[in-house]
Design a protein around this motif. Sequence first.
Motif, PDB file in Angstrom:
ATOM      1  N   PRO B  31       0.835  -1.203   0.000  1.00  0.00           N
ATOM      2  CA  PRO B  31       0.000   0.000   0.000  1.00  0.00           C
ATOM      3  C   PRO B  31       0.873   1.258   0.000  1.00  0.00           C
ATOM      4  O   PRO B  31       2.026   1.221   0.437  1.00  0.00           O
ATOM      5  N   THR B  32       0.314   2.332  -0.501  1.00  0.00           N
ATOM      6  CA  THR B  32       1.124   3.548  -0.626  1.00  0.00           C
ATOM      7  C   THR B  32       1.643   4.047   0.719  1.00  0.00           C
ATOM      8  O   THR B  32       2.680   4.673   0.784  1.00  0.00           O
ATOM      9  N   ARG B  33       0.877   3.759   1.781  1.00  0.00           N
ATOM     10  CA  ARG B  33       1.319   4.301   3.063  1.00  0.00           C
ATOM     11  C   ARG B  33       2.270   3.378   3.806  1.00  0.00           C
ATOM     12  O   ARG B  33       2.629   3.666   4.939  1.00  0.00           O
ATOM     13  N   LEU B  34       2.619   2.261   3.200  1.00  0.00           N
ATOM     14  CA  LEU B  34       3.479   1.308   3.903  1.00  0.00           C
ATOM     15  C   LEU B  34       4.711   2.014   4.465  1.00  0.00           C
ATOM     16  O   LEU B  34       5.306   2.856   3.808  1.00  0.00           O
TER      17      LEU B  34
ATOM     18  N   ILE C 140      -9.196  -7.288   7.468  1.00  0.00           N
ATOM     19  CA  ILE C 140      -9.096  -6.107   8.331  1.00  0.00           C
ATOM     20  C   ILE C 140      -7.636  -5.738   8.543  1.00  0.00           C
ATOM     21  O   ILE C 140      -7.286  -4.557   8.632  1.00  0.00           O
ATOM     22  N   MET C 141      -6.754  -6.752   8.544  1.00  0.00           N
ATOM     23  CA  MET C 141      -5.326  -6.430   8.677  1.00  0.00           C
ATOM     24  C   MET C 141      -4.856  -5.613   7.474  1.00  0.00           C
ATOM     25  O   MET C 141      -4.101  -4.656   7.618  1.00  0.00           O
ATOM     26  N   LEU C 147      -4.404   1.853   5.912  1.00  0.00           N
ATOM     27  CA  LEU C 147      -4.682   3.110   6.611  1.00  0.00           C
ATOM     28  C   LEU C 147      -3.405   3.667   7.223  1.00  0.00           C
ATOM     29  O   LEU C 147      -3.129   4.854   7.141  1.00  0.00           O
ATOM     30  N   SER C 148      -2.642   2.777   7.886  1.00  0.00           N
ATOM     31  CA  SER C 148      -1.550   3.296   8.697  1.00  0.00           C
ATOM     32  C   SER C 148      -0.173   2.949   8.152  1.00  0.00           C
ATOM     33  O   SER C 148       0.801   3.589   8.498  1.00  0.00           O
ATOM     34  N   GLY C 149      -0.090   1.899   7.330  1.00  0.00           N
ATOM     35  CA  GLY C 149       1.225   1.491   6.858  1.00  0.00           C
ATOM     36  C   GLY C 149       1.825   0.353   7.647  1.00  0.00           C
ATOM     37  O   GLY C 149       2.935  -0.071   7.360  1.00  0.00           O
ATOM     38  N   ASN C 150       1.109  -0.129   8.646  1.00  0.00           N
ATOM     39  CA  ASN C 150       1.609  -1.256   9.424  1.00  0.00           C
ATOM     40  C   ASN C 150       0.457  -2.190   9.764  1.00  0.00           C
ATOM     41  O   ASN C 150      -0.660  -1.751   9.978  1.00  0.00           O
ATOM     42  N   ARG C 151       0.766  -3.477   9.836  1.00  0.00           N
ATOM     43  CA  ARG C 151      -0.278  -4.442  10.169  1.00  0.00           C
ATOM     44  C   ARG C 151      -0.553  -4.487  11.671  1.00  0.00           C
ATOM     45  O   ARG C 151      -1.683  -4.658  12.105  1.00  0.00           O
ATOM     46  N   VAL C 152       0.488  -4.437  12.452  1.00  0.00           N
ATOM     47  CA  VAL C 152       0.313  -4.339  13.906  1.00  0.00           C
ATOM     48  C   VAL C 152       1.062  -3.109  14.363  1.00  0.00           C
ATOM     49  O   VAL C 152       1.844  -2.562  13.615  1.00  0.00           O
ATOM     50  N   ASP C 168     -11.296   9.484   0.666  1.00  0.00           N
ATOM     51  CA  ASP C 168     -12.456   8.788   0.084  1.00  0.00           C
ATOM     52  C   ASP C 168     -12.099   7.404  -0.408  1.00  0.00           C
ATOM     53  O   ASP C 168     -12.847   6.447  -0.234  1.00  0.00           O
ATOM     54  N   GLU C 169     -10.917   7.308  -1.016  1.00  0.00           N
ATOM     55  CA  GLU C 169     -10.524   6.027  -1.587  1.00  0.00           C
ATOM     56  C   GLU C 169     -10.390   4.981  -0.483  1.00  0.00           C
ATOM     57  O   GLU C 169     -10.890   3.858  -0.589  1.00  0.00           O
ATOM     58  N   LEU C 170      -9.749   5.400   0.599  1.00  0.00           N
ATOM     59  CA  LEU C 170      -9.560   4.493   1.722  1.00  0.00           C
ATOM     60  C   LEU C 170     -10.907   4.140   2.340  1.00  0.00           C
ATOM     61  O   LEU C 170     -11.171   2.983   2.688  1.00  0.00           O
TER      62      LEU C 170
END
Lengths: 313, 140, 398
Positions: B31-34, C140-141, C147-152, C168-170
């Motif tokens: 994802p772009t925010r990774l 959801i992961m 959303l944040s760039g990390n899974r946990v 909007d895309e997110l």
Amino acid sequence: MASDIIKDLLVSLAAILFFPGGLFLLLCGLLYEWIDRKLLAQLQNRIGPRWFQPLADVIKLLAKEEVVPEEVDARLFIGLPIVALAGGLTAALYVPFAGLAPSHSFNGDLIVTIYLLSLLSLCLGLAGSNTLDRFSLVGATRTLTQLFSYEAPFLLALLGPAFAAGSWQIQEIATYTETRWLLLSQPLGFLVAVIGLMGKLELPPLDAPEAETEIVAGALTEYSGRGLAIFRLSKGVTLILGLTLIAAFYLGGVSNPAFFFLKTIALLLIIVGLKALFARLRIDQSVGLWWRYGTLLVLIQWLGMFLWGGVMT
Amino acid sequence: MKLGTMFQDVSSSFLRKPVTEKYPFERRTPPTRLRGTLVWDAETCVGCGLCATDCPANALEVFVLDRKEKRFALSYHPDRCTFCAQCVSSCRHGSLAMSNEVWELAALDRTSFTIHFGDETDVELALAGKTASNAEASSE
Amino acid sequence: MEKVQTSRSFTVPIGPQHPALKEPEHFLITVDGEIVTKAVVRLGYAHRGVEKATESRNWVQNIYILERICGICSHIHATAYCLGVEKLAGVEVPPRAQAIRVLVAEMERIHSHLLWLGVAAHEAGFDTLFMYSWRDRETIMDLLESLSGNRVNYSVNLLGGVKFDVDDELARLIYDGIDFLEKRTQHYLDVVTSDAMFLQRTRGIGTMTRSQADVLGTVGPTARASNVYRDIRVEAPYGAYGDFPVKIVLDERGDLEARFVVRIKELFESYRVIREILDNLPAGELSTRMPRRIQEGETVSRVEAPRGELFYFIKSNGTDTPERIKVRTPTICNMMSVVKLAVGHQLADVPMIVVGIDPCFSCNDRMTVVDRGQGQRQGWTWEALRRYGIRHYQRLAR
Ligand code: SF4
Ligand code: SF4
């Protein structure tokens, strides 16, 4: 004359050691273990292991140190897995494996085979009670409890076809069923036989004796290295022999090698499906299941058979 | 009370491709925010050292060589970094960002775990200790 | 339950290394045959000294060390801490940031509850449910990662706001994911309430009455499954829960099945709240400026983690590091219920009962010094604690 005897001897030796007994049987056991794992993975939408994984597991285990815990009888500890495997391999002599006629056969060998197959559970139980480990002890108790509950219905379920064929010789029963699908006339017996095999192999949902979330690996907790490898091999052998027997008795015979593999794998698929669909039963629940339903089902089956026999004559 | 309530899932999976991804043979686009490795922009940095102060993992060292000339160097330790992006937020000048392309950072030796940003001579000077690091966090 | 007195009474250790527990904790179960007659729990195998460590880091750095108290409910720890510190500093956080915090908290709850569903199914030997629930949890992961760039350890929080916006895309991605999950969740609800084999392992097992739940001080879904009206999101709404209220999910039965049902029904609440937040996301800034030194004072911050009430006590002495942070995680409140409920059940039910409270062991570990001789209290410094630890393990090694 003498050379004939030697030749005979060599042929039987080869039959026992390599094909169709011994090595070939072990490899087939591993193959079926892989099919089992792969199918289960597929049903759970996973990839599952690659084809050589069971073999790799066994090789790895064989290469590892075997730890003999303190305060156990070392001879028993080392000997029991070998007895279990030997039991399985001996049983193989009486079973029409891979489309071949059994290499030995006598009247009543069905009973001998079934008892030889039970040696695995017995050895597991003894191996567990041989150690002081508490998980092993609980596991061994559960293994033996389960043995006593499924054994009688399983035996009766395999005797159904024998009764129909009028012989207690595996080869003769197999010839009799060659043209008849006993699954149709004895569906209850088939069901009990399949579930009985699952109980014997301690497969889910009947895997309370080795429920890893409760008692780690049950009776095998203390086993590592060679002992564990041999126990796993003997489970593979028992699996394949059990499948063969049920396929031969209920699914219209296995004298054709292609049909043999087709039918045993179809049977395996049923078992894997059951494995995937059910949650583990507690030991009291599975004992209850066997005595309340398993035995009842076979008895109904037998009653039906007697009545049918009475009507026919 | 039913038996085999998951029959639908199990049977439909029989012919379906497993969902397991075969990483590293198949990679999906991140994802772009990774939040991958850190990148630093020397142009905008003012050498305030806030990023190093706020880094929870002491993964950053800021070297100020000459404030007037705007000569700064930055050492980054990806092995200590927790990829929390606090430094990115702390920097008021937008000099830090996290890459979404470089994220497979495992290595067999430690050399790749120290990344020096900045002009080469500046970095050498900074490492030679000719200048005081203003990042308190860099004390080990 | 009838007890047969035999000589077969012995103890079975579950943990600190055991396949049923993926974290170190020790339950000493005394069984008589298969029946549990006594259960003892021993905590403290994964004590990490987080509270002490916060005292030597600044306010900002502490977000991340506190976030790592729990790998599953990481966001809620950071949220509790940030809310507390912001209260101390008297900073007003923009509404958009508060809404995103709640959004992520609910997404985290979904991931946590689905994870628990899988673990609990595995404990019951129902690996198919385990595999499928974890497969769906990936949805959801992935959303959290987008959303944040990390899974946990999403690190969404900042002191004074959040780092990441929802565009909007997110939002569309999240809507789709939630739609899919809602269908699957309905299916799982059907499974756990109707599968005969599974119900054998959950119905009527580990039943905790309402008064027991009250007395034992349970929190979270464990308490709500025994009909205890206890949910911080409802009782004392924090963050954006005032604008996006949740309905409390209760069940009267108190057994394991009820705990499954409560957690799964909470998922539906989470889906609803997430949709509502996305529909009405307040406009505005993502964060405000935060002072580096927090004015002197102390405060309490309570939030509802996926496992129950999470409690933070924060004390500042006016510098840029906290003077004391005290964390009470939900598992410690629920732990005694395990010991109580296990007695009289079968050994096979113990892992199910343990997992029924959705335990998170490393976050509940703490150290207590029991000194019977002196009856005095004493404070420990970080250095003394360290030296004590070294001496203790040297003694053990000898
Ligand atoms: S991402 Fe976090 S840990 Fe990594 S350098 Fe930045 S502040 Fe430090
Ligand atoms: S916070 Fe930004 S401006 Fe300050 S030293 Fe770090 S990168 Fe440079």
